[in-house]
Design a protein around this motif. Structure first.
Motif, PDB file in Angstrom:
ATOM      1  N   PHE A 109       4.349  -1.881  -7.384  1.00 49.98           N
ATOM      2  CA  PHE A 109       2.885  -2.240  -6.837  1.00 49.98           C
ATOM      3  C   PHE A 109       2.073  -3.137  -7.691  1.00 49.98           C
ATOM      4  N   ALA A 110       2.104  -2.514  -8.966  1.00 47.62           N
ATOM      5  CA  ALA A 110       1.831  -3.830  -9.517  1.00 47.62           C
ATOM      6  C   ALA A 110       2.042  -4.940  -9.290  1.00 47.62           C
ATOM      7  N   VAL A 111       3.209  -5.681 -10.179  1.00 49.40           N
ATOM      8  CA  VAL A 111       4.328  -7.436  -9.622  1.00 49.40           C
ATOM      9  C   VAL A 111       3.215  -7.113  -8.552  1.00 49.40           C
ATOM     10  N   ASN A 112       3.251  -6.945  -7.389  1.00 46.44           N
ATOM     11  CA  ASN A 112       3.269  -7.421  -6.210  1.00 46.44           C
ATOM     12  C   ASN A 112       2.047  -7.306  -6.095  1.00 46.44           C
ATOM     13  N   SER A 113       1.304  -6.504  -6.896  1.00 40.92           N
ATOM     14  CA  SER A 113      -0.279  -6.888  -5.877  1.00 40.92           C
ATOM     15  C   SER A 113      -0.851  -7.859  -7.572  1.00 40.92           C
ATOM     16  N   THR A 114      -0.393  -8.092  -8.060  1.00 35.87           N
ATOM     17  CA  THR A 114      -0.615  -9.649  -8.943  1.00 35.87           C
ATOM     18  C   THR A 114      -0.180 -10.638  -8.150  1.00 35.87           C
ATOM     19  N   LEU A 115       1.034 -10.731  -8.634  1.00 33.89           N
ATOM     20  CA  LEU A 115       2.078 -12.125  -8.456  1.00 33.89           C
ATOM     21  C   LEU A 115       2.179 -12.421  -7.095  1.00 33.89           C
TER      22      LEU A 115
ATOM     23  N   ARG B 218      12.673  -1.051  -3.376  1.00 29.94           N
ATOM     24  CA  ARG B 218      11.329   0.348  -2.920  1.00 29.94           C
ATOM     25  C   ARG B 218      12.093   1.373  -2.104  1.00 29.94           C
ATOM     26  N   LYS B 219      10.799   2.242  -2.350  1.00 28.37           N
ATOM     27  CA  LYS B 219      11.663   3.552  -1.773  1.00 28.37           C
ATOM     28  C   LYS B 219      10.405   4.064  -1.073  1.00 28.37           C
TER      29      LYS B 219
ATOM     30  N   ILE C  55       1.186  -1.042  -0.473  1.00 24.57           N
ATOM     31  CA  ILE C  55      -0.076   0.152   0.058  1.00 24.57           C
ATOM     32  C   ILE C  55       0.793   1.170  -0.231  1.00 24.57           C
ATOM     33  N   GLY C  56       2.503   1.255   0.554  1.00 28.26           N
ATOM     34  CA  GLY C  56       3.493   2.576   1.136  1.00 28.26           C
ATOM     35  C   GLY C  56       3.099   2.351  -0.354  1.00 28.26           C
ATOM     36  N   ASP C  57       3.741   1.703  -1.281  1.00 24.94           N
ATOM     37  CA  ASP C  57       4.360   1.805  -2.518  1.00 24.94           C
ATOM     38  C   ASP C  57       3.236   2.255  -3.439  1.00 24.94           C
ATOM     39  N   ALA C  58       1.925   2.287  -3.178  1.00 23.32           N
ATOM     40  CA  ALA C  58       1.156   2.415  -4.257  1.00 23.32           C
ATOM     41  C   ALA C  58       0.861   4.354  -4.004  1.00 23.32           C
TER      42      ALA C  58
ATOM     43  N   GLN D 236       6.550  15.169  -6.973  1.00 27.71           N
ATOM     44  CA  GLN D 236       8.005  15.600  -6.887  1.00 27.71           C
ATOM     45  C   GLN D 236       8.319  15.853  -8.089  1.00 27.71           C
ATOM     46  N   TRP D 237       7.372  15.657  -9.313  1.00 29.52           N
ATOM     47  CA  TRP D 237       8.203  15.649 -10.801  1.00 29.52           C
ATOM     48  C   TRP D 237       9.132  14.383 -10.555  1.00 29.52           C
ATOM     49  N   ARG D 238       9.225  13.361 -10.047  1.00 28.96           N
ATOM     50  CA  ARG D 238      10.183  11.998 -10.478  1.00 28.96           C
ATOM     51  C   ARG D 238       9.449  11.290 -11.569  1.00 28.96           C
ATOM     52  N   LEU D 239       9.566  11.222 -12.814  1.00 29.74           N
ATOM     53  CA  LEU D 239       8.535  10.591 -12.854  1.00 29.74           C
ATOM     54  C   LEU D 239       8.879   9.346 -12.977  1.00 29.74           C
ATOM     55  N   LYS D 240      10.229   8.796 -13.200  1.00 26.91           N
ATOM     56  CA  LYS D 240      11.818   7.593 -13.302  1.00 26.91           C
ATOM     57  C   LYS D 240      11.145   6.979 -12.381  1.00 26.91           C
ATOM     58  N   ALA D 241      11.345   7.233 -11.644  1.00 27.52           N
ATOM     59  CA  ALA D 241      11.123   6.158 -10.163  1.00 27.52           C
ATOM     60  C   ALA D 241       9.628   6.407  -9.940  1.00 27.52           C
ATOM     61  N   SER D 242       8.670   7.697 -10.253  1.00 28.20           N
ATOM     62  CA  SER D 242       7.347   7.334  -9.924  1.00 28.20           C
ATOM     63  C   SER D 242       6.957   5.959 -10.808  1.00 28.20           C
ATOM     64  N   VAL D 243       7.224   5.241 -11.688  1.00 34.99           N
ATOM     65  CA  VAL D 243       6.909   4.434 -12.995  1.00 34.99           C
ATOM     66  C   VAL D 243       7.271   3.246 -12.828  1.00 34.99           C
TER      67      VAL D 243
END
Length: 255
Positions: free
Chosen positions: A112-118, A134-135, A87-90, A99-106
């Motif tokens: 989040f997507a990987v852990n939420s599914t797999l 994790r950041k 949840i914190g990752d989302a 923060q306009w840190r788009l690469k890190a956001s992706v």
């Protein structure tokens, strides 16, 4: 806002106080005249609140966490940590966009997507296994990213250590807690309680070690917190110092 939300948040924040201090124990021995004093204009009051929180932890939270750790198997406790962290990752991904840190956001969004599914809803941390680290970002750090100063250090009753900036960010961060997934007040209480006790159980041994490290626990906690929350925008930048190995085959080589 649902008024039941903040009630158990304080106990969670109390644990974070311990976690922050332990994370700095390798380099943060307390000493008179420490840098944190400049940001602590309300130290007499803060020390009284700190003592109250310490008493609460010693008499309630720590005993409960000790029993919990003896009953609940380690893999189950780790799954709880993974779920909360997912949840914190989302929320981290959202703050990185702000923060306009788009690469890190992706990257955090992928995590989040990987852990939420797999990872069965985040119970397993598959993303770390495949190299997506994790950041941890929150609204307080986002405020700091755009120039808001840390402000004075504050110790809140039950809530634990904070600052003016982080206090303003609290209502936003509350909305990103795992309990926001549940509508019923009873469910929220149960999730907050589980999260708090589970997290506190992870630091039982570390808290005992801390007792023998800090000369003044209040100063130790304060300086560790401010060091962690004051140096914003450089979470991904670490200088690793490796001692140079002298080449014995070359007598001209330096140390």
């Amino acid at each position: 806002m649902n008024t039941s939300r903040p009630r158990l948040r304080p106990m969670r924040a109390l644990l974070l106080c311990l976690a922050v201090a332990v994370s700095g124990c390798a380099s943060m021995r307390s000493a008179p005249g420490s840098p944190g004093q400049k940001l602590d204009p309300w130290e007499p009051w803060n020390r009284k609140v700190f003592a109250f929180n310490e008493s609460l932890d010693a008499n309630i939270l720590k005993p409960v966490a000790t029993v919990y750790s003896e009953i609940v198997p380690g893999p189950v406790r780790q799954s709880v940590d993974n779920f909360v962290g997912n949840i914190g990752d989302a929320w981290t991904a959202i703050n990185l966009v702000l923060q306009w840190r788009l690469k890190a956001s992706v990257e955090q969004g992928m995590r989040f997507a990987v852990n939420s599914t797999l990872g069965f809803g985040g119970l397993l941390d598959i993303a770390t296994e495949v190299g997506i680290e994790r950041k941890n970002e929150d609204m307080g750090k986002t405020f700091g990213r755009w120039g808001t100063g840390t402000g004075a250090y504050i110790v809140w009753p039950l809530f634990g250590p904070s600052s003016v900036r982080d206090t303003l960010a609290m209502p936003f961060d509350w909305q990103a807690s795992p309990a926001f997934l549940f509508q019923g007040g009873t469910s929220k209480v149960a999730i907050y309680s589980l999260q708090t006790v589970n997290a506190r159980s992870n630091f039982l041994r570390a808290s005992e070690m801390l007792e023998g490290i800090a000369l003044d626990k209040y100063t130790f906690f304060r300086d560790a917190f401010l060091q962690r929350r004051g140096n914003l925008g450089s979470d991904d930048e670490f200088e690793v110092l490796v001692p140079e190995v002298k080449d014995e085959s070359n007598p001209q080589a330096g140390p």
